[in-house]
Design an enzyme around this catalytic site. Structure first.
Site, PDB file in Angstrom:
ATOM      1  N   ARG A   1      -7.034  37.857  43.921  1.00 18.32           N
ATOM      2  CA  ARG A   1      -6.570  36.914  44.940  1.00 18.32           C
ATOM      3  C   ARG A   1      -6.245  35.539  44.362  1.00 18.32           C
ATOM      4  NH1 ARG A   1     -10.565  34.578  49.224  1.00 18.32           N
ATOM      5  NH2 ARG A   1     -11.793  36.350  48.493  1.00 18.32           N
TER       6      ARG A   1
ATOM      7  N   ASN B   1       0.690  12.842   3.551  1.00 19.19           N
ATOM      8  CA  ASN B   1       0.336  12.311   4.867  1.00 19.19           C
ATOM      9  C   ASN B   1       1.119  13.055   5.940  1.00 19.19           C
ATOM     10  OD1 ASN B   1      -0.315   8.718   4.537  1.00 19.19           O
ATOM     11  ND2 ASN B   1      -1.651  10.470   4.337  1.00 19.19           N
TER      12      ASN B   1
ATOM     13  N   HIS C   1      -5.232  16.272  -4.708  1.00 17.27           N
ATOM     14  CA  HIS C   1      -5.445  16.602  -3.299  1.00 17.27           C
ATOM     15  C   HIS C   1      -5.236  18.086  -3.009  1.00 17.27           C
ATOM     16  CE1 HIS C   1      -5.572  12.322  -2.904  1.00 17.27           C
ATOM     17  NE2 HIS C   1      -5.573  12.341  -1.587  1.00 17.27           N
TER      18      HIS C   1
ATOM     19  N   TYR D   1     -11.694  37.667  43.676  1.00 17.65           N
ATOM     20  CA  TYR D   1     -11.011  36.484  43.155  1.00 17.65           C
ATOM     21  C   TYR D   1     -10.080  36.794  41.990  1.00 17.65           C
ATOM     22  CZ  TYR D   1     -14.242  33.431  45.779  1.00 17.65           C
ATOM     23  OH  TYR D   1     -14.951  32.792  46.764  1.00 17.65           O
TER      24      TYR D   1
ATOM     25  N   TYR E   1       0.827  -1.197   0.000  1.00 15.25           N
ATOM     26  CA  TYR E   1       0.000   0.000   0.000  1.00 15.25           C
ATOM     27  C   TYR E   1       0.867   1.254   0.000  1.00 15.25           C
ATOM     28  CZ  TYR E   1      -2.888   3.866   1.482  1.00 15.25           C
ATOM     29  OH  TYR E   1      -3.490   5.096   1.535  1.00 15.25           O
TER      30      TYR E   1
ATOM     31  N   PHE F   1      -1.038   9.286  11.042  1.00 11.93           N
ATOM     32  CA  PHE F   1      -1.511  10.540  10.468  1.00 11.93           C
ATOM     33  C   PHE F   1      -2.722  11.100  11.204  1.00 11.93           C
ATOM     34  CE2 PHE F   1      -3.120   6.956   7.836  1.00 11.93           C
ATOM     35  CZ  PHE F   1      -4.398   6.923   8.335  1.00 11.93           C
TER      36      PHE F   1
ATOM     37  N   GLU G   1     -12.223   6.572   5.915  1.00 14.18           N
ATOM     38  CA  GLU G   1     -11.701   7.450   6.969  1.00 14.18           C
ATOM     39  C   GLU G   1     -12.899   7.909   7.798  1.00 14.18           C
ATOM     40  OE1 GLU G   1      -9.805  10.141   4.311  1.00 14.18           O
ATOM     41  OE2 GLU G   1      -8.419   8.601   3.631  1.00 14.18           O
TER      42      GLU G   1
END
Length: 516
Positions: free
Chosen positions: A291, A204, A91, A288, A61, A336, A421
């Site tokens: 403090r 990736n 992409h 507060y 792959y 990834f 995915e």
């Protein structure tokens, strides 16, 4: 031709061992990057493994298959270069404004470090090209939107990879936008014909998410430090008590950030003439927001420190897929997936929001004459003059906006790639929204510091500590005392820049994660 400035500071990147201080310098710019020579052996060994797989006709792959849902499609050897080029081009689907220059420098550096870990199978020349682009100030134009932070930051990293194949766009040091091929020529290189796995290795990875989160961390440290300075000035302006900062109180609880913050505030106030002047004033307890500075800001510091540890690890990580190992194994996994980065960015967001929230409350305290003992809205001729009235409204608006932005991005997920995915991190947005949050908080903290300086001057008589007097003088160099209403926006902008300056007394700087 390499156009690196001759006065740029040299930095040698040792993959796996790059620290936060180095990354902060990369983000700031003005550095020349090189790769530790010891990393080249691992790069060459991983590249040889990929070459052996292709020559042996093995099916692995990412090397000779399609990607994602198309992983079962086997690609013949003569089409592997086409496969890698098409991967990068298809992409490159990002949108939005380009990432800021400092973020892009971090992307280039961390991608180079990740590839140079020797698990990606790319040739050393690709790493050299990434560093050469950074050194020459030739920064790929990477759209800021379009990544879900799993299967890597695919779209933004594809825009980076486009430059290496002679496509895409680059911003030159003079602001000119040029093409990828032109940028490569300027550093003495020709466009790459990507080999097996090289395109996938470039796409990736979590480098864009990590760079955005690192930029957010560095900004958060700036406003954290500014918040401590502003808080100490506010304490002096209202003539508050130093007793809640006693080291014994914080040791009794034991939270490290709380103890560190209390110590820093004590150091900032050391030598003050104002503190002993009201030791017997009868005030029992401050609100507060004064403090509990150690408890609130200390918790913020602990969160920032945790996020810093995660991001330092991620900046050094091999996060592409599959990974090549020194015994010849090539293993597909999920490094990834940017969930660690998403959580870290969300934690930073919570801290940034709280730094602004408590600062806005101190600002409101300063304006309330019943609590502060100062003139209403910090102006003598009230009524005719509104003083800091609407500056506090601005601070409230931005503090409120940060509450919405602080909603965790990591709890969201939308499946992609035909449900291959099916769970993603949304880390890229988690990191990107930090920029807006930090700027919002810088305005809030800057307004508080300006108001505190006004309050100190309204009661002027005794001096504060040497450190706070120096900071008071630095504020007065930026903004003048308000004796009557004036156009206030330029002063607010000057104080926003004050809050982002990044240079603080050692007592404060020493407790920041990227300085410690």
């Amino acid at each position: 031709m390499n156009t690196t400035s001759l006065d740029a500071a040299p930095i040698v990147l040792a993959p796996g061992d790059v620290d936060l201080a180095t990354l902060r310098r990369v983000h700031a710019g003005g550095v020349q990057l090189s790769l530790d020579p010891s990393a080249r052996a691992g790069l060459l060994a991983a590249q040889a493994t990929v070459r052996r797989i292709v020559e042996a006709g093995e099916v692995v792959y990412g090397i000779n298959t399609g990607f994602g849902k198309l992983a079962q499609t086997i690609i013949p050897p003569e089409r592997l270069a086409e496969l890698q080029r098409n991967l990068v081009l298809s992409h490159s689907a990002g949108t939005g404004e380009p990432l800021a220059a400092g973020v892009v420098r971090l992307v280039l550096a961390t991608k180079a470090v990740s590839l140079a870990r020797g698990h990606s199978g790319v040739r050393p020349e690709i790493v050299d090209a990434l560093l050469a682009l950074s050194n020459a100030g030739l920064l790929p134009r990477i759209p800021s939107k379009g990544s879900v932070g799993a299967s890597g930051d695919l779209a933004p990293l594809a825009h980076l990879a486009c430059v290496l194949i002679g496509e895409g766009e680059v911003t030159a040091p003079d602001g000119e936008v040029i093409g990828g091929a032109d940028a490569l020529r300027r550093i003495g290189m020709e466009p790459f014909v990507l080999g097996p796995k090289e395109g996938l290795a470039l796409l990736n990875g979590t480098q864009v998410s990590t760079a955005l989160a690192l930029a957010g961390l560095f900004g958060a440290e700036d406003v954290f430090a500014a918040g401590l300075m502003a808080g100490a000035l506010s304490l002096e302006a209202i003539q508050g008590s130093i007793k809640p900062f006693d080291a014994r109180i914080h040791a009794a609880r034991g939270q490290p950030g709380q103890m560190a913050v209390a110590g820093a505030v004590r150091a900032l106030l050391e030598g003050s003439e104002i503190l002993p002047s009201h030791a017997d004033c009868g005030r029992v307890q401050d609100p507060y927001s004064i403090r509990c500075v150690p408890q609130v800001m200390g918790a913020c510091l602990d969160n920032l420190s945790h996020a810093a540890r995660v991001l330092r690890i991620e900046a050094n990580a091999a996060s592409d897929n599959p990974l090549v190992f020194d015994n010849g194994d090539v293993i597909s996994g999920g490094n990834f997936h940017a969930e660690p980065v998403a959580f870290a960015a969300d934690i930073i967001a919570l801290s940034v929001a709280e730094i602004g929230a408590i600062s806005e409350r101190r600002m409101a305290l300063l304006l309330d004459s019943g609590l502060s003992g100062l003139p209403p809205f910090l102006v003598r001729d009230g009524g005719v003059n509104s003083g800091f009235m609407i500056a506090q409204v601005t601070a409230a608006a931005l503090a409120s906006e940060n509450k919405s932005l602080a909603h965790p991005a990591s709890v969201d997920s939308l499946p992609t790639s035909a449900n291959q995915e099916d769970h993603v991190s949304m880390a890229t947005f988690a990191g990107r929204r930090l920029g807006d949050m930090v700027d919002n908080t810088a305005v809030v903290v800057g307004i508080e510091a300006m108001a505190a300086a006004q309050g100190i001057e309204l009661k002027r008589g005794l001096k504060s500590s040497p450190l706070l007097e120096a900071e008071f003088a630095a504020i007065r160099e930026r903004v003048a005392f308000i004796d009557q209403d004036r156009f206030l926006a330029p002063s607010i902008e000057a104080m926003r820049l004050w809050a982002r300056q990044g240079q603080w007394p050692d007592a404060v700087q020493a407790i920041l994660p990227s300085h410690a």
